[in-house]
Scaffold this motif. Structure first.
Motif, PDB file in Angstrom:
ATOM      1  N   TYR A 115      42.741  36.611  45.195  1.00 15.89           N
ATOM      2  CA  TYR A 115      41.777  37.065  46.217  1.00 15.89           C
ATOM      3  C   TYR A 115      41.989  38.542  46.542  1.00 15.89           C
ATOM      4  CZ  TYR A 115      41.106  32.069  46.744  1.00 15.89           C
ATOM      5  OH  TYR A 115      40.851  30.744  46.492  1.00 15.89           O
ATOM      6  N   LYS A 116      40.975  39.323  46.269  1.00 16.14           N
ATOM      7  CA  LYS A 116      41.034  40.783  46.430  1.00 16.14           C
ATOM      8  C   LYS A 116      41.425  41.186  47.845  1.00 16.14           C
ATOM      9  CE  LYS A 116      38.068  44.811  45.590  1.00 16.14           C
ATOM     10  NZ  LYS A 116      37.779  45.408  46.867  1.00 16.14           N
ATOM     11  N   ASP A 117      40.862  40.490  48.834  1.00 12.56           N
ATOM     12  CA  ASP A 117      41.045  40.922  50.225  1.00 12.56           C
ATOM     13  C   ASP A 117      41.905  39.975  51.057  1.00 12.56           C
ATOM     14  OD1 ASP A 117      39.451  43.252  49.902  1.00 12.56           O
ATOM     15  OD2 ASP A 117      37.645  42.003  49.987  1.00 12.56           O
ATOM     16  N   PRO A 137      42.290  40.618  40.526  1.00 12.56           N
ATOM     17  CA  PRO A 137      41.275  41.426  41.204  1.00 12.56           C
ATOM     18  C   PRO A 137      41.740  42.874  41.336  1.00 12.56           C
ATOM     19  CG  PRO A 137      42.394  39.982  42.766  1.00 12.56           C
ATOM     20  CD  PRO A 137      42.903  39.620  41.406  1.00 12.56           C
ATOM     21  N   ASP A 138      40.834  43.743  41.741  1.00 12.57           N
ATOM     22  CA  ASP A 138      41.182  45.145  41.981  1.00 12.57           C
ATOM     23  C   ASP A 138      42.050  45.212  43.240  1.00 12.57           C
ATOM     24  OD1 ASP A 138      41.370  47.850  42.395  1.00 12.57           O
ATOM     25  OD2 ASP A 138      39.245  48.160  42.812  1.00 12.57           O
ATOM     26  N   LEU A 139      43.311  45.623  43.066  1.00 12.32           N
ATOM     27  CA  LEU A 139      44.252  45.662  44.190  1.00 12.32           C
ATOM     28  C   LEU A 139      44.538  47.099  44.638  1.00 12.32           C
ATOM     29  CD1 LEU A 139      46.766  42.876  43.038  1.00 12.32           C
ATOM     30  CD2 LEU A 139      44.857  42.651  44.647  1.00 12.32           C
ATOM     31  N   THR A 165      54.636  45.117  36.921  1.00 13.72           N
ATOM     32  CA  THR A 165      53.674  45.685  35.962  1.00 13.72           C
ATOM     33  C   THR A 165      52.276  45.102  36.170  1.00 13.72           C
ATOM     34  OG1 THR A 165      55.437  46.009  34.349  1.00 13.72           O
ATOM     35  CG2 THR A 165      53.191  46.003  33.498  1.00 13.72           C
ATOM     36  N   LEU A 166      52.189  43.781  36.329  1.00 12.64           N
ATOM     37  CA  LEU A 166      50.883  43.131  36.530  1.00 12.64           C
ATOM     38  C   LEU A 166      50.192  43.642  37.792  1.00 12.64           C
ATOM     39  CD1 LEU A 166      51.863  39.465  35.560  1.00 12.64           C
ATOM     40  CD2 LEU A 166      50.261  40.918  34.302  1.00 12.64           C
ATOM     41  N   LEU A 167      50.967  43.766  38.878  1.00  9.66           N
ATOM     42  CA  LEU A 167      50.392  44.232  40.153  1.00  9.66           C
ATOM     43  C   LEU A 167      49.991  45.702  40.068  1.00  9.66           C
ATOM     44  CD1 LEU A 167      52.833  42.393  42.583  1.00  9.66           C
ATOM     45  CD2 LEU A 167      50.396  41.906  42.318  1.00  9.66           C
ATOM     46  N   GLU A 168      50.810  46.513  39.405  1.00  7.40           N
ATOM     47  CA  GLU A 168      50.482  47.933  39.238  1.00  7.40           C
ATOM     48  C   GLU A 168      49.244  48.112  38.360  1.00  7.40           C
ATOM     49  OE1 GLU A 168      54.683  50.326  39.826  1.00  7.40           O
ATOM     50  OE2 GLU A 168      54.185  49.607  37.823  1.00  7.40           O
TER      51      GLU A 168
END
Length: 199
Positions: A115-117, A137-139, A165-168
């Motif tokens: 969930y993006k938000d 999603p775009d984080l 890495t995944l989050l970045e």
């Protein structure tokens, strides 16, 4: 979901969403919130799943092997709970920072993955990669702190690196903090997380 809400003195601060480890309760991390930011709202939640009588946020098939269907379901359930709680307790739904340990850090990471938000930021103590092979999603604009142990038997070092890495790659700003310890939650990493949060 069973929970505790404590209204803070400064409503401009994030609401701290506390998510315990396996066998914990909504009381477990209240002391952490006091250390991190005693002015902020606190929403501390108990996991809805029981494993041999121990509360968890989602089922697992074995140590380190998640029940993916249940993870997806419980992540959605928690996200919807945050929608309802923000209205009930009148806090900003778009300004939640999760503070999770172990199983709680995993469900917080899963919120970010799905969930993006759901969260503005997160402090993740000894998390694992919640899911692989999905597009995140775009984080962008999210700040995330990961505390990891170099000798963690449950969460190997490469797991922490992979999560970072995944989050970045999804656009978030991630700080990975190492302790020369195992899976336990240490005061040193809590202090490091607090310094990160205050900056």
């Amino acid at each position: 979901m069973k929970h505790i809400f404590k209204k803070g003195n400064d409503q401009s601060k994030p609401t701290l969403l506390l998510l315990h480890g396996t066998g914990g309760t909504e009381e477990d991390l209240l002391q952490l919130a006091e250390i991190i930011d005693k002015e902020a709202n606190v929403l501390s939640v108990r996991g809805n799943v029981l494993e041999n009588g121990m509360p968890r946020f989602f089922k697992r098939l074995a140590e380190g092997v998640f029940d993916e269907d249940d993870l997806i379901f419980r992540t959605k359930e928690l996200n919807e709970f945050l929608d309802v709680a923000s209205v009930k307790y009148e806090f900003d739904r778009n300004n939640i920072t999760a503070v999770g340990y172990s199983n709680g850090a995993n469900i917080a990471a899963s919120l970010l993955f799905h969930y993006k938000d759901a969260l503005k930021g997160a402090i993740l103590h000894h998390p694992m990669v919640p899911r692989r092979g999905i597009e995140l999603p775009d984080l962008s604009g999210k700040s995330i702190f990961i505390a990891a142990g170099t000798n963690d038997p449950i969460c190997p070092a490469q797991e922490s690196e992979e999560l970072k890495t995944l989050l970045e790659n999804a656009g978030s700003d991630v700080e990975l903090h190492w302790e020369n310890r195992g899976h336990q939650l240490t005061m040193d990493e809590v202090q490091a997380a607090t310094t990160w949060y205050k900056n």
